[in-house]
Each structure stands twice: as C-alpha cells, then as structure tokens.
Design a protein around this motif. Structure first.
Motif, short mmCIF file in Angstrom:
data_model
loop_
_atom_site.label_atom_id
_atom_site.label_comp_id
_atom_site.label_asym_id
_atom_site.label_seq_id
_atom_site.Cartn_x
_atom_site.Cartn_y
_atom_site.Cartn_z
N GLN A 125 -56.52 -130.95 27.46
CA GLN A 125 -55.74 -129.82 27.94
C GLN A 125 -56.41 -129.27 29.20
O GLN A 125 -57.45 -128.62 29.12
CB GLN A 125 -55.65 -128.72 26.87
CG GLN A 125 -54.90 -129.15 25.63
CD GLN A 125 -53.46 -129.53 25.93
OE1 GLN A 125 -52.76 -128.84 26.65
NE2 GLN A 125 -53.04 -130.66 25.39
N TYR A 126 -55.82 -129.56 30.36
CA TYR A 126 -56.34 -129.09 31.63
C TYR A 126 -55.85 -127.66 31.80
O TYR A 126 -54.65 -127.42 31.86
CB TYR A 126 -55.78 -129.98 32.74
CG TYR A 126 -56.48 -129.91 34.07
CD1 TYR A 126 -57.05 -128.73 34.55
CD2 TYR A 126 -56.55 -131.02 34.88
CE1 TYR A 126 -57.68 -128.69 35.78
CE2 TYR A 126 -57.17 -130.99 36.11
CZ TYR A 126 -57.73 -129.82 36.56
OH TYR A 126 -58.34 -129.78 37.78
N SER A 149 -62.67 -127.58 27.33
CA SER A 149 -61.49 -128.45 27.21
C SER A 149 -61.89 -129.89 26.96
O SER A 149 -61.27 -130.58 26.13
CB SER A 149 -60.64 -128.37 28.48
OG SER A 149 -60.07 -127.09 28.63
#
Length: 118
Positions: A44-45, A85
């Motif tokens: 998840q950027y 992340s």
C-alpha cells in the motif's frame, strides 16, 4: 539561493533508471538467499506520498520460519516514512518451506511515477 548543478539531477535520474531497470514494478523485491517467494502481498503506497512525488527504497531484514511464513521484519535502511507500508506487506508474504528459520534481506521500491496496480 544556489542553483543545483545540472549533472547532479542527471546523475540522480540515471541512478533511478538503473534501479527501476532491475526492479521493474513499483513495489518489487529482491531476495538475497535461496528461499523462494511463493506469494507477495501488494504494498500500500501512501497516496499522499505518491502524489507529492515521495518515493524510495526500504531495505528489510526478514526472518522466515521453517514453514515459509514471516516471523518478523526489521528495517535496515531506506526511506523511513515508507518503512511501515513495506513491513506490513512483507509480513504477509509466503516463502518456500525450509529446514530451519532463515534471515533474508529484501528491498521494496516505491516509485511515485509508476502506474498503480502493476
């Protein structure tokens, strides 16, 4: 205010291109040991970071249990604002089984110019 030298930006662009050549995807990893990655979870950027053009590489030390699940990760380098992340994703990875716990190093690349979903 001093202007940056043009070659510094060109050198940075060249280095990023070389890095992307070896990585190929926005969140790609490279293992340094023999355990094969069987399943990678998507990274998840953070959208605010991507929209502001903030990217980088997070290097992790990954401790893989004999059954192939990840026991723990440790940040060993890279962009600290992207570390959480990267760790959340790698904790969900599945590796090939082994006879004992294995420590591996992986790099997760965040490229703000790459297309999402690749």
């Amino acid at each position: 205010m001093a202007m940056p030298h043009p070659y510094k930006q060109s050198l940075a662009t060249f280095c990023l291109c070389v890095l992307l050549l070896f990585c190929g995807t926005p969140a790609h990893s490279q293992e340094t040991n023999a355990r094969k990655v069987l399943k990678r979870a998507p990274v998840q950027y953070p959208s605010i970071l991507k929209s502001k053009g903030i990217g980088g590489i997070v290097r992790l030390k990954v401790f893989v249990k004999p059954d192939g699940t990840v026991r723990d990760t440790e940040v060993i380098g890279g962009n600290p604002i992207l570390a959480e992340s990267a760790q959340k994703s790698v904790m969900q990875w599945k590796f090939s089984p082994g006879s004992s716990e294995t420590m591996m190093e992986v790099s997760v690349v965040f490229d703000p110019r790459a297309e999402s979903g690749s």
